[in-house]
Design a protein around this motif. Sequence first.
Motif, short mmCIF file in Angstrom:
data_model
loop_
_atom_site.label_atom_id
_atom_site.label_comp_id
_atom_site.label_asym_id
_atom_site.label_seq_id
_atom_site.Cartn_x
_atom_site.Cartn_y
_atom_site.Cartn_z
N GLU A 1 62.97 -31.56 -2.99
CA GLU A 1 63.22 -31.43 -4.42
C GLU A 1 63.28 -29.95 -4.78
N THR A 2 64.22 -29.62 -5.67
CA THR A 2 64.34 -28.25 -6.13
C THR A 2 64.95 -28.25 -7.52
N SER A 3 64.89 -27.14 -8.19
CA SER A 3 65.46 -27.04 -9.54
C SER A 3 66.98 -26.94 -9.45
N VAL A 4 67.64 -27.48 -10.43
CA VAL A 4 69.10 -27.42 -10.46
C VAL A 4 69.54 -25.97 -10.64
N ASP A 5 70.59 -25.61 -9.92
CA ASP A 5 71.13 -24.26 -10.00
C ASP A 5 72.56 -24.35 -10.52
N ILE A 6 72.74 -24.06 -11.82
CA ILE A 6 74.06 -24.18 -12.44
C ILE A 6 75.06 -23.24 -11.76
N GLN A 7 74.58 -22.10 -11.28
CA GLN A 7 75.48 -21.15 -10.63
C GLN A 7 76.05 -21.73 -9.33
N GLU A 8 75.25 -22.52 -8.62
CA GLU A 8 75.74 -23.16 -7.41
C GLU A 8 76.84 -24.16 -7.74
#
Length: 754
Positions: A10-17
Amino acid sequence: MQIIKRDQRETSVDIQEIRKALEWACAGLDVSYLELESHSTALYGGQDRVSTRDIQLSLVDEALHMTTPQRPEFRIVAARLLLMEIYKEAAYNRGYTEFGYGDYLTCVREAVRRNLYDPVIFEYYTEAELYEAGKFLTPAYDLDFDYAGARLLINRYLIRDREEVFELPQEMFLTIALFCAANEEKTHRLDRVREFYEVLAARKISLATPILLNLRRCGGNLSSCFVAAADDSLDSIFYTVNTIARISKNGGGVGVNISRIRSAGAEIKGTPGASGGVVPWIRIMNDTAVAVNQMGKRAGALTVALDAWHHDLPEFLELQTENGDQRKKAYDIFPQVVVPDLFMERVEERGEWTLFDPHEVRLAYGVEIAELWGDEFKKWYTKLESDTSLSLTRRVSARELFKQIMKSQVETGMPYLFFKDTVNRMNPNKHDGIIPSGNLCQESFSNFRPSAIEEPHTEEGSIRQISREGLVHTCNLVSLNLAEIDEYELPQICARAVRILDNSIDMTFPPIMESRHHNERYRTIGVGAMGLADLLAKKKIPFEKAAAFADAYFEKIAYFTVSASADLALERGAYPAFAGSDWERGIFFGRDRAWYEANSDIASKWLELMDKISREGIRNSQLLAIAPNTSSSLLQGCTAGVLPVFSKFHIDKNANGAIPLCPPFIKESFWYYKENKHIDQREVVRLMGAIQKWIDQGISMELLYNLNTPITARDIYEVLMTAWKEGVKTVYYTRTLQKNSNISEKAECESCAN
């Protein structure tokens, strides 16, 4: 917001990715990644613990929803986003971390270790050669797929391991190229690999399904089309049933000619009226094709052919209609009527037509009428008509019988029509046999005959033995993607197509010995074409002028293909049955030197080639066949076959979702894609006739009648008569567009059409 990665972290969403992925997917296209991002935010925003795969597929869906005739580029964006997910899946399955492609040699080693690739690849090539070949791999070719093509490639062709994608598209094309070139001379073999890979990866040449699926796997059949014949005996019929099963098991489409089998009411061993005719045998063949379902992937596909003079023809025409005795139906086969010129002449002049029992004819005259064509057939047919001693005959109106054929075509889409005399006039091997009927898709055929099976009686009982070697027509197919080929490339593209197919003959594992014998004797191949509608649109040629253009264009394809096979003969030798053939006699496509001198703009080239082939031979007995390419055209990103488009833009809705489909040049050439449903089918037939002049086998020509416009029986009659007169060899499906409905669909042949 938390997301779940493929390894379950689990990880935080990365909009840049996500933005980086969208930028990659939209690069070089006339669309903005910001537009897609603005529409897609709601799909992944506000949800917690969503998987990265679900985010990726939601972006794919949004790109599909944004695809229109004005914005067709979004279907390519959807393909790239789908491929991005496949890259990740393959990387995870194979244990590497790079985005996209890993090391090719490592991929091959691992594929062999997992029994996904045939280990013989390491017998053909050293690891150093495979490492060098890996440098040819060009991932950028993946960027050209649209969504329909990418999805088909992923679901049907890429090799999986435990349901997870293992192989990536360019790895598939490169590995196939390596196997295609395995038997080439070692000094320039890698050059051949590069040539083959580039035309496959650039989608200039499309391989038929058996080659695309099996060439890198263990012991696969690479041939698409098989046509066999049954003799009039119990042993031969069941031998043919076994042949159907074995071909079907190995993924081939099957054709069977049953015209030698005695009709209903014929005598058996002196007992009058004992025969049940062809229908019971057809039902057994029908059930065999269903039962041998190609390892659960799909039902077998079988066309059964009967000559138009056969006594059982009226019952044959009722095999697929809804009315009548269900015990006499066969809904899973594809009926084919073999039509001689004499029948069409009788139809035109409103004459009578007589149906005969072939067994009675054999008893009376010792003649196998199913083996006759042209003038010899006419001579015997008229003699039989005047013989009043023959008891098992039917006299009918030729036109009424033709109406019954037409009625069945409109109701069921079949029977196919095979114009026997037209086919055999253009048969380059008429010195060595006859072409009795066509294959499943009506584009591939050559000489074939049944094995002669005898049953001598001994003290131990009945023992079967084959006393005459049979031949089963066998053909490997590719298609030129005319949407991707510039005219200056035709010589080298045709040469590579011929070389790929000739090599594939030596790489295949035929399912039956009669197929192997045919390959050895004739080396038949089928170079076809797809994307003609795209080529016309690209050149902005109206459909009304298509026939003249196609005549000249396909003459060039024919010339370059024949020339390539002649060059191969210098290198490898002519096919064994060359002596006495039309090729040796200077008759190409049924026309002699004088015709070329009077009618061809490249006559001098043809005459020079005739002299060369007469001296040195030609490698392949027959070379050209245009398959339907219904779904392989999706993989290639072009229109199917050489027919006009059915629709300029439509949404294909099925169990797997909605897929937008449109031809490649829709944006810049919208008005030059004329839809088949709005074209008089006589014009379509004339176009096919112009192309057929340069195709030594056949064309899968479908007819489409739009019932939303006034269509009469006379119109349908004139279309079929035009086909015969224009020299078209076969009529494949007849489709109807019902009033206020979509087209009536028929099953496709995956072996030929992929």
